[in-house]
Design an enzyme around this catalytic site. Sequence first.
Site, mmCIF file in Angstrom:
data_model
loop_
_atom_site.group_PDB
_atom_site.id
_atom_site.type_symbol
_atom_site.label_atom_id
_atom_site.label_comp_id
_atom_site.label_asym_id
_atom_site.label_seq_id
_atom_site.Cartn_x
_atom_site.Cartn_y
_atom_site.Cartn_z
ATOM 1 N N TYR A 149 6.936 8.887 42.418
ATOM 2 C CA TYR A 149 7.257 8.340 41.365
ATOM 3 C C TYR A 149 6.509 6.964 41.109
ATOM 4 O O TYR A 149 6.565 6.056 42.157
ATOM 5 C CB TYR A 149 8.548 8.111 40.858
ATOM 6 C CG TYR A 149 8.992 7.399 39.904
ATOM 7 C CD1 TYR A 149 8.864 7.785 38.449
ATOM 8 C CD2 TYR A 149 9.475 5.830 39.901
ATOM 9 C CE1 TYR A 149 9.218 7.180 37.443
ATOM 10 C CE2 TYR A 149 9.969 5.132 38.816
ATOM 11 C CZ TYR A 149 9.685 5.839 37.471
ATOM 12 O OH TYR A 149 10.045 5.189 36.472
ATOM 13 N N ASP A 201 13.959 12.205 46.840
ATOM 14 C CA ASP A 201 14.324 11.863 45.719
ATOM 15 C C ASP A 201 14.477 13.054 44.912
ATOM 16 O O ASP A 201 13.404 13.884 44.837
ATOM 17 C CB ASP A 201 13.021 11.227 45.158
ATOM 18 C CG ASP A 201 13.396 10.630 43.652
ATOM 19 O OD1 ASP A 201 14.056 11.265 42.652
ATOM 20 O OD2 ASP A 201 12.598 9.525 43.047
ATOM 21 N N LYS A 206 17.639 10.487 34.161
ATOM 22 C CA LYS A 206 17.193 11.856 33.826
ATOM 23 C C LYS A 206 17.997 12.923 33.561
ATOM 24 O O LYS A 206 18.929 12.680 32.765
ATOM 25 C CB LYS A 206 16.071 12.250 34.927
ATOM 26 C CG LYS A 206 15.044 10.880 35.182
ATOM 27 C CD LYS A 206 14.267 10.126 34.216
ATOM 28 C CE LYS A 206 13.785 8.872 34.537
ATOM 29 N NZ LYS A 206 12.891 8.853 35.814
ATOM 30 N N ARG A 250 32.198 -4.922 41.615
ATOM 31 C CA ARG A 250 31.194 -4.647 42.203
ATOM 32 C C ARG A 250 31.202 -3.774 43.449
ATOM 33 O O ARG A 250 30.401 -2.909 43.820
ATOM 34 C CB ARG A 250 30.333 -6.016 42.814
ATOM 35 C CG ARG A 250 29.353 -5.884 43.620
ATOM 36 C CD ARG A 250 28.202 -7.265 43.628
ATOM 37 N NE ARG A 250 28.851 -8.411 43.454
ATOM 38 C CZ ARG A 250 29.743 -8.886 44.331
ATOM 39 N NH1 ARG A 250 29.808 -8.549 45.949
ATOM 40 N NH2 ARG A 250 30.069 -10.150 44.419
#
Length: 380
Positions: free
Chosen positions: A98, A170, A195, A46
Amino acid sequence: MRFETLAIHAGERPDAMFGAISVPIYQTSTFVFEDVGKTRGYDYSRTANPTRQVLEDTIARLEGGKAGFAFATGMAAETTVIHLLKAGDHVISGDDVYGGTYRLFQNVMRDFGLEFTFLRIDSRQRIEEAIKPNTRMLWLETPSNPLLNIVDIEMAVDVAKKHNLLTVIDNTFATPYFLRPIEYGVDLVIHSTTKYLNGHCDVVGGAVVTTSDELTQRVQFLLNAMGTCASPFDCWLVLRGIETLPVRMKQHEENAIAVANYLKGHTGVSRVFYPGLESHPGYKIARKQMKGFGGVVSFKIKGGLEAVNSFLRRIKVFSLAESLGGVASLAEHPATMTHASMPKDYREKVGITDGLIRLSVGLENIDDLIDDLRQALEPS
Ligand SMILES: *Cc1c(COP(=O)(O)O)cnc(C)c1O
């Protein structure tokens, strides 16, 4: 090293242990200590993982930032970054970000005491009018999803710096191949690696790139504390995708320009949104700040929902699906799919009307793509 070379060689490659040219997938939760209090650099996946580290270093180099971080999804990256703030802080965000970003801010983070103002980031004055004593962050997305609006990054960063606001961008749509926001002074870059960076529609992932030691420490702390990190296998897939990012982006753009020009001349289409068209309101700024215009084209079809549905049922090479940035072409209806979480009146106010269709133009032969659009637009 230049962009294309970094995409293939950044990070620890070949692998230090055996010289593997393909980055090994360190599919392990924990790492054995060499001695009490002494690790080989990793203790728990992690916190950090060697496969993830190569991806993080690669994205950081491509964006020209200090450090990179890989997350389980783009939304995990955004959730982590918004936790840099605390209750009572105010964020100014683009109004056509978005849909999931809007939902996170409006329907989740508001309940934790953050305040948001959504507005069109198109002038210095508009941003300044929205700044309050508790404003801490300016959240940008350019080109925006799905309208491909362009924010003048230099202008926005200039206002933000004068008022001590952290700027977040972004960069999912442009990718660092076409746009490197850190060169314009942006503090944090966010990606949905789902993406273009991954590019093959086989993983969901996110990334953040920082620009200062303080932000690096804060994001690393939050990633570890909140557990929002990406898995080693997903990191490996994104790394493999990034190796071909430059060639893919070139071809996505070439195909998108052809699609935009085809749609522009079609009588069944009332408007085309693509920042590479001179008629696009953001064309000049896009030319100034980007190396290319990307692979997403949106358009308004004439004839309302009936025409939308007929088009979406008829496409064959384009698939009816959410998401974008993969090698396969996709078409979707923002009003009922990606942006359904926005209230209808808000959606229409920002221009995401019922007749809008978004295309993610893939890497198929351009003649097949145009033929497909033609037969879908002109039912015989
Ligand atoms: C898809 C997307 C996101 C969210 O990313 P996920 O990987 O789906 O969580 C954020 N911003 C933009 C611009 C996107 O296209």
